[in-house]
Every structure is written in C-alpha cells, then in structure tokens.
Design a protein around this motif. Structure first.
Motif, mmCIF file in Angstrom:
data_model
loop_
_atom_site.group_PDB
_atom_site.id
_atom_site.type_symbol
_atom_site.label_atom_id
_atom_site.label_comp_id
_atom_site.label_asym_id
_atom_site.label_seq_id
_atom_site.Cartn_x
_atom_site.Cartn_y
_atom_site.Cartn_z
ATOM 1 N N UNK A 290 0.833 -1.203 0.000
ATOM 2 C CA UNK A 290 0.000 0.000 0.000
ATOM 3 C C UNK A 290 0.867 1.253 0.000
ATOM 4 N N UNK A 291 2.028 1.176 0.642
ATOM 5 C CA UNK A 291 2.894 2.343 0.783
ATOM 6 C C UNK A 291 3.872 2.528 -0.377
ATOM 7 N N UNK A 292 3.837 1.638 -1.379
ATOM 8 C CA UNK A 292 4.638 1.839 -2.583
ATOM 9 C C UNK A 292 4.207 3.152 -3.230
ATOM 10 N N UNK A 293 5.136 4.000 -3.512
ATOM 11 C CA UNK A 293 4.829 5.287 -4.116
ATOM 12 C C UNK A 293 4.476 6.368 -3.107
ATOM 13 N N UNK A 294 4.205 5.962 -1.865
ATOM 14 C CA UNK A 294 3.899 6.922 -0.802
ATOM 15 C C UNK A 294 5.133 7.137 0.061
ATOM 16 N N UNK A 295 5.881 6.061 0.263
ATOM 17 C CA UNK A 295 7.062 6.128 1.117
ATOM 18 C C UNK A 295 6.673 6.097 2.580
ATOM 19 N N UNK A 296 7.421 6.815 3.382
ATOM 20 C CA UNK A 296 7.174 6.877 4.817
ATOM 21 C C UNK A 296 6.872 8.324 5.203
ATOM 22 N N UNK A 297 5.590 8.694 5.182
ATOM 23 C CA UNK A 297 5.218 10.080 5.452
ATOM 24 C C UNK A 297 5.534 10.553 6.868
ATOM 25 N N UNK A 298 5.726 9.609 7.800
ATOM 26 C CA UNK A 298 6.080 10.008 9.158
ATOM 27 C C UNK A 298 4.903 10.427 10.011
ATOM 28 N N UNK A 299 3.747 9.884 9.727
ATOM 29 C CA UNK A 299 2.573 10.155 10.560
ATOM 30 C C UNK A 299 1.304 10.207 9.742
ATOM 31 N N UNK A 300 0.329 9.416 10.153
ATOM 32 C CA UNK A 300 -0.925 9.326 9.420
ATOM 33 C C UNK A 300 -1.801 10.558 9.583
ATOM 34 N N UNK A 301 -1.780 11.190 10.746
ATOM 35 C CA UNK A 301 -2.674 12.323 11.012
ATOM 36 C C UNK A 301 -2.473 13.452 10.011
ATOM 37 N N UNK A 302 -1.224 13.768 9.726
ATOM 38 C CA UNK A 302 -0.972 14.864 8.790
ATOM 39 C C UNK A 302 -1.237 14.458 7.345
ATOM 40 N N UNK A 303 -1.289 13.160 7.080
ATOM 41 C CA UNK A 303 -1.515 12.657 5.727
ATOM 42 C C UNK A 303 -2.995 12.690 5.355
#
Length: 109
Positions: free
Chosen positions: A75-88
C-alpha cells in the motif's frame, strides 16, 4: 516485525486502533486502514481495541489472511514513509486486492 490489518477491516474502518496507536502509523485508505511496516514499533496497542479482530502480529496472521502482510507493505509503494498518518489524512487509494473485493457487510454494533 510489525502488525498488519486484514480483510475484516475492509469497509469498516472503525479507527479505534488509530486513536490507540502511540506512533501514528495507521493510515486510512479508501476502504480499509493500513499499518506502515517501517513506522510501527510493535507495541500491540492497536490489536485489542479492534472490534472485528482485523489486526494481527506478523507471525500470528491466520492463513486465510496471509496475503495481507503484502497488502499492508505494498500500500505504501509510491507513498514512502510520510512520518505520521494524522498529517496525511485519507489516502484515496487501496491495494488492488482490497479494491477488487465486493462490498463487505458488517453487523451493526
């Protein structure tokens, strides 16, 4: 090692796990929630609060949901590691396996 979310979450997205997660690693897709494997610290806080038993420790995933390890990772392919779901916020996509499922019905609580 990490926790994963499996099929019982599809079309439910209760979010009790999101509220319980101390590291904000549970992201919301279109039809289900996903645990980011690189951000999860394996604390297990999410597992007991899930009302449909959709969260499993990686080594304890029932055979019927074994493919959901890859579902959560990919699922995170192309998203990477945003470092927190709340801000995403809600990510307007799902893993192809989830997107292909027919609508899931859940008992009213």
């Amino acid at each position: 090692m990490t926790y994963i979310i499996a099929q019982p979450c599809v079309d439910l997205k209760d979010r009790a796990c999101v509220e319980e997660c101390p590291v904000d690693c549970i992201y919301e897709g279109g039809r289900m929630l996903y645990i980011h494997p690189d951000e999860c610290v394996d604390c297990g806080a999410c597992e007991p609060v899930c009302p449909v038993t959709a969260i499993f420790y990686e080594d304890d995933v029932p055979e019927e949901f074994a493919s959901y390890y890859d579902v959560n990772v990919q699922f995170f392919d192309g998203i990477g590691s945003p470092g927190g779901a709340a801000k995403q916020g809600v990510i307007d996509k799902d893993h192809p396996l989830v997107a292909a499922l027919p609508p899931q019905e859940h008992d009213e609580a």
